[in-house]
Design a protein around this motif. Structure first.
Motif, PDB file in Angstrom:
ATOM      1  N   LEU A 190       0.817  -1.380  -0.170  1.00 40.50           N
ATOM      2  CA  LEU A 190       0.087  -0.101   0.000  1.00 40.50           C
ATOM      3  C   LEU A 190       0.872   1.396  -0.038  1.00 40.50           C
ATOM      4  CD1 LEU A 190      -2.386  -1.756   2.097  1.00 40.50           C
ATOM      5  CD2 LEU A 190      -3.283  -0.887   0.027  1.00 40.50           C
ATOM      6  N   ASP A 191       0.392   2.183  -0.806  1.00 40.51           N
ATOM      7  CA  ASP A 191       1.403   3.172  -1.263  1.00 40.51           C
ATOM      8  C   ASP A 191       1.066   4.560  -0.412  1.00 40.51           C
ATOM      9  OD1 ASP A 191      -0.638   3.443  -2.710  1.00 40.51           O
ATOM     10  OD2 ASP A 191       0.286   3.724  -4.819  1.00 40.51           O
ATOM     11  N   PHE A 192       0.818   4.523   0.682  1.00 42.19           N
ATOM     12  CA  PHE A 192       0.608   5.935   1.408  1.00 42.19           C
ATOM     13  C   PHE A 192       1.020   5.508   2.896  1.00 42.19           C
ATOM     14  CE2 PHE A 192      -3.418   3.447   0.793  1.00 42.19           C
ATOM     15  CZ  PHE A 192      -3.738   3.431   2.270  1.00 42.19           C
ATOM     16  N   ASN A 193       0.786   6.612   3.724  1.00 39.59           N
ATOM     17  CA  ASN A 193       1.148   6.441   5.067  1.00 39.59           C
ATOM     18  C   ASN A 193       0.341   5.492   5.951  1.00 39.59           C
ATOM     19  OD1 ASN A 193       1.072   7.795   7.998  1.00 39.59           O
ATOM     20  ND2 ASN A 193       2.988   7.679   7.437  1.00 39.59           N
ATOM     21  N   TRP A 194       1.036   4.511   6.771  1.00 41.48           N
ATOM     22  CA  TRP A 194       0.227   3.567   7.418  1.00 41.48           C
ATOM     23  C   TRP A 194      -0.848   3.942   8.470  1.00 41.48           C
ATOM     24  CZ3 TRP A 194       0.514   2.978  12.908  1.00 41.48           C
ATOM     25  CH2 TRP A 194       1.211   3.810  13.458  1.00 41.48           C
ATOM     26  N   LEU A 195      -0.600   5.369   9.032  1.00 40.19           N
ATOM     27  CA  LEU A 195      -1.549   5.825  10.003  1.00 40.19           C
ATOM     28  C   LEU A 195      -2.965   6.048   9.403  1.00 40.19           C
ATOM     29  CD1 LEU A 195      -2.078   6.829  12.614  1.00 40.19           C
ATOM     30  CD2 LEU A 195      -0.938   8.960  12.174  1.00 40.19           C
ATOM     31  N   GLN A 196      -3.046   6.501   8.161  1.00 40.26           N
ATOM     32  CA  GLN A 196      -4.379   6.552   7.766  1.00 40.26           C
ATOM     33  C   GLN A 196      -5.208   5.285   7.747  1.00 40.26           C
ATOM     34  OE1 GLN A 196      -1.812   9.254   5.312  1.00 40.26           O
ATOM     35  NE2 GLN A 196      -3.232   8.718   3.648  1.00 40.26           N
ATOM     36  N   HIS A 197      -4.398   4.161   7.487  1.00 42.83           N
ATOM     37  CA  HIS A 197      -5.324   3.036   7.503  1.00 42.83           C
ATOM     38  C   HIS A 197      -5.462   2.487   9.034  1.00 42.83           C
ATOM     39  CE1 HIS A 197      -6.696  -0.970   6.502  1.00 42.83           C
ATOM     40  NE2 HIS A 197      -6.007  -1.382   7.578  1.00 42.83           N
ATOM     41  N   TRP A 198      -4.453   2.910   9.951  1.00 41.90           N
ATOM     42  CA  TRP A 198      -4.687   2.353  11.086  1.00 41.90           C
ATOM     43  C   TRP A 198      -5.715   3.056  11.959  1.00 41.90           C
ATOM     44  CZ3 TRP A 198      -2.166   3.354  16.284  1.00 41.90           C
ATOM     45  CH2 TRP A 198      -2.358   2.197  17.280  1.00 41.90           C
ATOM     46  N   GLU A 199      -5.962   4.486  11.791  1.00 41.17           N
ATOM     47  CA  GLU A 199      -6.666   5.320  12.691  1.00 41.17           C
ATOM     48  C   GLU A 199      -8.106   4.942  11.912  1.00 41.17           C
ATOM     49  OE1 GLU A 199      -5.497   9.106  12.499  1.00 41.17           O
ATOM     50  OE2 GLU A 199      -6.255   9.605  10.636  1.00 41.17           O
ATOM     51  N   ASN A 200      -8.235   4.434  10.798  1.00 38.92           N
ATOM     52  CA  ASN A 200      -9.525   3.936   9.960  1.00 38.92           C
ATOM     53  C   ASN A 200     -10.298   3.143  10.795  1.00 38.92           C
ATOM     54  OD1 ASN A 200     -10.586   1.912   7.785  1.00 38.92           O
ATOM     55  ND2 ASN A 200     -11.235   3.841   7.399  1.00 38.92           N
ATOM     56  N   VAL A 201      -9.438   2.306  11.513  1.00 37.97           N
ATOM     57  CA  VAL A 201     -10.056   1.187  12.525  1.00 37.97           C
ATOM     58  C   VAL A 201     -10.938   1.618  13.281  1.00 37.97           C
ATOM     59  CG1 VAL A 201      -9.584  -0.821  13.975  1.00 37.97           C
ATOM     60  CG2 VAL A 201      -8.315  -0.323  11.782  1.00 37.97           C
ATOM     61  N   MET A 202     -10.710   2.875  13.837  1.00 37.72           N
ATOM     62  CA  MET A 202     -11.556   3.343  15.022  1.00 37.72           C
ATOM     63  C   MET A 202     -12.485   4.624  14.154  1.00 37.72           C
ATOM     64  SD  MET A 202     -11.470   2.338  18.069  1.00 37.72           S
ATOM     65  CE  MET A 202     -11.276   0.761  17.529  1.00 37.72           C
ATOM     66  N   ASP A 203     -12.645   4.092  12.880  1.00 34.77           N
ATOM     67  CA  ASP A 203     -13.948   5.104  12.294  1.00 34.77           C
ATOM     68  C   ASP A 203     -15.021   4.415  11.573  1.00 34.77           C
ATOM     69  OD1 ASP A 203     -15.108   6.890  10.501  1.00 34.77           O
ATOM     70  OD2 ASP A 203     -13.449   7.157   9.260  1.00 34.77           O
ATOM     71  N   PRO A 204     -15.972   3.833  12.560  1.00 35.12           N
ATOM     72  CA  PRO A 204     -16.956   2.949  12.000  1.00 35.12           C
ATOM     73  C   PRO A 204     -17.938   3.703  11.435  1.00 35.12           C
ATOM     74  CG  PRO A 204     -17.254   3.293  14.358  1.00 35.12           C
ATOM     75  CD  PRO A 204     -16.014   3.881  14.168  1.00 35.12           C
ATOM     76  N   PHE A 205     -17.834   5.100  11.309  1.00 36.35           N
ATOM     77  CA  PHE A 205     -19.094   5.692  10.777  1.00 36.35           C
ATOM     78  C   PHE A 205     -18.783   5.837   9.265  1.00 36.35           C
ATOM     79  CE2 PHE A 205     -19.559   7.174  14.923  1.00 36.35           C
ATOM     80  CZ  PHE A 205     -20.891   7.102  15.233  1.00 36.35           C
ATOM     81  N   HIS A 206     -17.538   5.562   8.684  1.00 35.59           N
ATOM     82  CA  HIS A 206     -17.397   5.308   7.287  1.00 35.59           C
ATOM     83  C   HIS A 206     -18.227   4.255   6.675  1.00 35.59           C
ATOM     84  CE1 HIS A 206     -14.052   2.447   7.860  1.00 35.59           C
ATOM     85  NE2 HIS A 206     -14.285   2.270   6.504  1.00 35.59           N
ATOM     86  N   VAL A 207     -18.359   3.246   7.471  1.00 34.03           N
ATOM     87  CA  VAL A 207     -19.054   1.971   6.928  1.00 34.03           C
ATOM     88  C   VAL A 207     -20.301   2.101   6.058  1.00 34.03           C
ATOM     89  CG1 VAL A 207     -19.493  -0.364   7.348  1.00 34.03           C
ATOM     90  CG2 VAL A 207     -17.573   0.690   8.559  1.00 34.03           C
ATOM     91  N   PRO A 208     -21.305   2.734   6.776  1.00 33.61           N
ATOM     92  CA  PRO A 208     -22.533   2.969   5.814  1.00 33.61           C
ATOM     93  C   PRO A 208     -22.169   3.833   4.837  1.00 33.61           C
ATOM     94  CG  PRO A 208     -22.643   3.646   8.204  1.00 33.61           C
ATOM     95  CD  PRO A 208     -21.420   3.269   8.244  1.00 33.61           C
ATOM     96  N   ILE A 209     -21.543   4.591   4.929  1.00 29.57           N
ATOM     97  CA  ILE A 209     -21.293   5.868   3.815  1.00 29.57           C
ATOM     98  C   ILE A 209     -20.297   5.098   2.607  1.00 29.57           C
ATOM     99  CG2 ILE A 209     -20.472   8.165   2.945  1.00 29.57           C
ATOM    100  CD1 ILE A 209     -22.722   7.958   5.207  1.00 29.57           C
ATOM    101  N   LEU A 210     -19.000   4.850   2.975  1.00 31.67           N
ATOM    102  CA  LEU A 210     -18.085   4.377   1.542  1.00 31.67           C
ATOM    103  C   LEU A 210     -18.786   2.967   1.491  1.00 31.67           C
ATOM    104  CD1 LEU A 210     -15.387   4.945   0.379  1.00 31.67           C
ATOM    105  CD2 LEU A 210     -14.181   3.863   2.267  1.00 31.67           C
ATOM    106  N   HIS A 211     -18.842   2.097   2.295  1.00 30.79           N
ATOM    107  CA  HIS A 211     -19.070   0.711   2.092  1.00 30.79           C
ATOM    108  C   HIS A 211     -20.438   0.382   1.511  1.00 30.79           C
ATOM    109  CE1 HIS A 211     -14.799  -0.080   2.846  1.00 30.79           C
ATOM    110  NE2 HIS A 211     -14.883   0.482   4.186  1.00 30.79           N
ATOM    111  N   ALA A 212     -21.295   1.362   1.652  1.00 36.90           N
ATOM    112  CA  ALA A 212     -22.648   0.923   1.330  1.00 36.90           C
ATOM    113  C   ALA A 212     -23.214   1.924   0.353  1.00 36.90           C
ATOM    114  CB  ALA A 212     -23.652   0.711   2.376  1.00 36.90           C
ATOM    115  N   ARG A 213     -23.265   3.339   0.732  1.00 37.46           N
ATOM    116  CA  ARG A 213     -23.851   4.095  -0.143  1.00 37.46           C
ATOM    117  C   ARG A 213     -22.990   4.520  -1.282  1.00 37.46           C
ATOM    118  NH1 ARG A 213     -25.609  10.018   2.599  1.00 37.46           N
ATOM    119  NH2 ARG A 213     -26.477   8.143   3.854  1.00 37.46           N
TER     120      ARG A 213
END
Ligand code: FES
Ligand SMILES: [Fe+2]
Length: 402
Positions: A189-212
């Motif tokens: 993955l070709d970007f900074n690791w923290l963007q991925h790691w802190e995403n784990v504590m971002d459950p609100f993106h799920v209904p938007i990014l992964h559904a809508r």
């Protein structure tokens, strides 16, 4: 300018904008950087056990170039700096022998712990060869992975064990995956690791990014907007997400981050119970990382089946146009920047989990600078097994607290 005209001028345009840039103390991983020193207090997966062979392999870990190989006689895995201490030829071109690796330039041989075993051009094969040491790092192998410790030798902790991977039931398999993020992306993955790691504590993106946006990537339940509570644990941050499924049932989904870079994300396809997988978000450098996921399942294909699709298609087969219309984790996280300008974020109420990770990271930096152990370091063999609380749980409405 008249007063009436002045009132019509709106501000907030992009003119003269001065970006504040990344939170470098959290994002950077190289030697001597604040969080790089925190990361160096723990063991990290460097590759699958099968990656260490008699052919030297280039590895990048925490901003350092390294060479991984396995000796021929004992099969000991080794991780050395590539630059030969003699006069700098790369050990990538070396030949792996019974007990070590022979540099291609003047044939010095180094053991997995960097001792110089032979200097063939020197009198007596090197009468003072014990005076040089090729820089090396300690390794251990467990769960199909090779783990390295790159920190101060005197502070080396135990390599933790993890509940789900101990005492594997009959008929179950332990498996490893090291490619991409759940929603797609290249293996490295070709970007900074923290963007991925802190995403784990971002459950609100799920209904938007992964559904809508991506068209129900996981399940209909995951498309529901959750009610979320966050808490600090002794070794990280936990979020509990409640989704009301119907009048009698609530889905309680628990995700965790554990320091310094571990993700406990149960299957988004909602297999019930405590999670059967754990991931390590391992930085190669500031703009590359790899996720090593270990899982245990009756289905040997469990991890490959987890890969989500976009409108029914795998990420790698999407056209440019489809990437734009059905973005997933990779598109969202990569587009934050090679290293996101965190200091320009506008954190809101639903970013509480992200803010808690960043605060806890800063706390670990202070702990390391003050000479203490950061969170989750294990030194006592009695407590070397880490318990996991993440999972998907179906609970009757009355006991869910909603
Ligand atoms: S540079 Fe490696 S042996 Fe001379
Ligand atoms: Fe996601």
């Amino acid at each position: 300018m008249s007063e009436a005209l002045e009132e019509k001028i709106d501000t907030g345009t992009g003119y003269g904008l001065k970006p504040n840039g990344p939170l470098r103390h959290l994002a950077e991983v190289g030697p001597g950087t604040p969080y790089g020193e925190v990361l160096r207090r723990y063991w990290h997966p460097v590759g699958r056990s099968s990656d260490a062979t008699s052919r030297p392999r280039k590895i990048k870990l925490l901003g350092e170039e390294l060479i991984l190989f396995r000796t021929r006689k004992d099969g000991t895995a080794a991780l050395l700096h590539p630059r030969c201490v003699h006069r700098g030829a790369s050990l990538f071109y070396g030949a792996v022998e019974d007990d070590g690796i022979r540099c291609c330039y003047h044939g010095w041989v180094f053991s997995p712990e960097g001792q110089c075993l032979e200097q063939p051009c020197e009198p007596g094969l090197g009468l003072h060869r014990e005076k040089v040491r090729q820089p090396w790092y300690p390794l251990q192998e467990r769960y199909g992975l090779i783990w390295a410790y790159m920190g101060p030798p005197e502070l080396k902790p135990l390599l933790p064990r993890y509940d789900p991977f101990e005492n594997i039931p009959d008929g179950h398999h332990l498996m490893v995956n090291d490619a991409g993020v759940g929603g797609g992306g290249p293996a490295d993955l070709d970007f900074n690791w923290l963007q991925h790691w802190e995403n784990v504590m971002d459950p609100f993106h799920v209904p938007i990014l992964h559904a809508r946006f991506s068209g129900e990537q996981f399940t209909a339940e995951m498309a529901l907007m959750p009610e979320v509570a966050y808490e600090y644990t002794s070794n990280g941050v936990r979020s509990t997400q409640l989704r009301v499924l119907d009048e009698s049932r609530v889905l309680r989904r628990v995700t965790e981050v554990m320091f310094p870079n571990i993700r406990v994300v149960p299957s988004p396809k909602l297999s019930e119970g405590t999670t059967n997988m754990i991931g390590w978000v391992v930085p190669g450098d500031d703009t590359n990382f790899r996720i090593f996921t270990v899982a245990v399942s009756e289905d040997p294909e469990f991890l490959s089946k987890l890969r989500s699709t976009h409108g029914g298609k795998p990420w790698a087969t999407l056209s440019e146009d489809e990437h734009q219309r059905m973005p997933g984790d990779y598109e969202a996280q990569k587009s934050q920047g090679n290293v996101s300008f965190h200091a320009d974020d506008h954190l809101s109420t639903t970013d509480q989990g992200v803010a808690m990770i960043r605060r806890m990271m800063a706390k670990q930096i202070r702990a390391v600078e003050a000479g203490s152990d950061p969170a989750g370091i294990i030194r006592d063999a009695e407590s070397e097994t880490v318990s996991i609380t993440g999972g998907n749980f179906l609970v009757p409405t009355t006991s869910s607290g909603t």
